[in-house]
Write a protein that holds these residues in place. Structure first.
Motif, mmCIF file in Angstrom:
data_model
loop_
_atom_site.group_PDB
_atom_site.id
_atom_site.type_symbol
_atom_site.label_atom_id
_atom_site.label_comp_id
_atom_site.label_asym_id
_atom_site.label_seq_id
_atom_site.Cartn_x
_atom_site.Cartn_y
_atom_site.Cartn_z
ATOM 1 N N ASP A 69 20.207 -35.639 27.941
ATOM 2 C CA ASP A 69 20.556 -34.286 27.507
ATOM 3 C C ASP A 69 19.310 -33.534 27.052
ATOM 4 O OD1 ASP A 69 23.230 -34.867 27.953
ATOM 5 O OD2 ASP A 69 23.756 -35.050 25.832
ATOM 6 N N ALA A 70 19.468 -32.232 26.872
ATOM 7 C CA ALA A 70 18.365 -31.402 26.405
ATOM 8 C C ALA A 70 18.819 -30.547 25.223
ATOM 9 C CB ALA A 70 17.853 -30.503 27.521
ATOM 10 N N LEU A 71 17.932 -30.389 24.268
ATOM 11 C CA LEU A 71 18.146 -29.498 23.124
ATOM 12 C C LEU A 71 17.266 -28.278 23.327
ATOM 13 C CD1 LEU A 71 19.293 -28.969 20.242
ATOM 14 C CD2 LEU A 71 17.206 -30.032 19.377
ATOM 15 N N PHE B 222 20.616 -27.320 13.738
ATOM 16 C CA PHE B 222 20.300 -28.440 14.624
ATOM 17 C C PHE B 222 18.920 -28.227 15.232
ATOM 18 C CE2 PHE B 222 25.000 -28.599 14.677
ATOM 19 C CZ PHE B 222 25.137 -29.873 14.160
ATOM 20 N N HIS B 223 18.129 -29.293 15.219
ATOM 21 C CA HIS B 223 16.744 -29.267 15.695
ATOM 22 C C HIS B 223 16.333 -30.711 15.959
ATOM 23 C CE1 HIS B 223 15.907 -30.389 11.527
ATOM 24 N NE2 HIS B 223 16.655 -29.362 11.170
ATOM 25 N N PRO B 224 15.115 -30.953 16.436
ATOM 26 C CA PRO B 224 14.743 -32.336 16.775
ATOM 27 C C PRO B 224 14.848 -33.341 15.623
ATOM 28 C CG PRO B 224 13.250 -30.836 17.836
ATOM 29 C CD PRO B 224 14.112 -30.005 16.917
ATOM 30 N N PRO C 156 22.300 -32.506 17.184
ATOM 31 C CA PRO C 156 23.745 -32.504 17.393
ATOM 32 C C PRO C 156 24.102 -33.764 18.191
ATOM 33 C CG PRO C 156 22.691 -31.112 19.019
ATOM 34 C CD PRO C 156 21.604 -31.583 18.086
ATOM 35 N N PRO C 157 25.377 -34.015 18.453
ATOM 36 C CA PRO C 157 25.733 -35.168 19.285
ATOM 37 C C PRO C 157 25.094 -35.028 20.672
ATOM 38 C CG PRO C 157 27.678 -34.267 18.201
ATOM 39 C CD PRO C 157 26.550 -33.306 17.955
ATOM 40 N N ALA D 6 22.300 -25.404 23.434
ATOM 41 C CA ALA D 6 21.512 -24.242 23.015
ATOM 42 C C ALA D 6 21.913 -23.808 21.615
ATOM 43 C CB ALA D 6 21.713 -23.088 23.999
ATOM 44 N N THR D 7 20.937 -23.691 20.728
ATOM 45 C CA THR D 7 21.184 -23.318 19.339
ATOM 46 C C THR D 7 19.945 -22.615 18.794
ATOM 47 O OG1 THR D 7 22.019 -24.160 17.220
ATOM 48 C CG2 THR D 7 20.401 -25.532 18.390
#
Length: 185
Positions: free
Chosen positions: A120-122, A108-110, A114-115, A102-103
């Protein structure tokens, strides 16, 4: 655990009130705020009922149920008046055995991830554009990208929205209760 996710309140007392009414009605355990809480920013018009002090007061009564990350419009001055931490650039959750990063979305974005690992989900805000979809990432595999849209200043013809994460499903909802996007993690 049921989690409500919101982004980009931008100091709107009107939409903060609506958000907290929806939070109470939803039965969510926690509220994740993805930044841009008090200030509208120099690129945005003033949101409806701009009242950062009122937003501080409203959110303050939920301080033990809020997780938040820093948006590009959030500052140390904002942290001085908000009774819950907002200065972290990201937070991590484990949901259904998958990592959810979560950010706010300004770092960080598509297009600058991030690593991450496959599955995983952003979870991000910033763009004021709702989004719930799978993304194939070279060298990683499939990830899920989630953006609840904006509570107070939606863009791209979208309505004001927030997200609900429950039982491994992320849904984006209007304040009228309509589900506009939904995806299983």
């Amino acid at each position: 655990m049921k989690i409500m996710v919101a982004s980009d309140i931008h100091g709107s007392a009107y939409y903060c009130r609506k958000l907290l009414e929806a939070f109470d009605a939803s039965g969510a355990d926690r509220l994740w705020i993805l930044g841009d809480i008090l200030y509208h920013g120099p690129r945005n018009d003033l949101p409806r009922e701009y009242g950062p002090k009122a937003v501080v007061e409203m959110l303050g009564s939920y301080k033990d149920r809020i997780y938040a990350v820093r948006g590009n419009c959030d500052t140390e001055v904002d942290q001085m008046v908000l009774p819950f931490p907002i200065m972290a650039d990201y937070g991590l959750l484990s949901v259904e055995g998958k990592a959810l990063y979560a950010t706010h979305g300004h770092v960080f974005h598509p297009d600058h991830l991030p690593p991450m690992q496959e599955g995983d989900a952003l979870l991000y805000g910033h763009t004021h554009l709702l989004r719930a979809e799978r993304l194939a990432v070279e060298g990683v595999g499939q990830i899920t990208v989630l953006n609840p849209g904006s509570v107070s200043l939606p863009k791209g013809g979208n309505p004001a929205t927030y997200g609900i994460l429950e039982d491994g499903v992320f849904s984006i909802r209007t304040f009228e209760g309509d589900v506009v996007e939904q995806i299983a993690l």
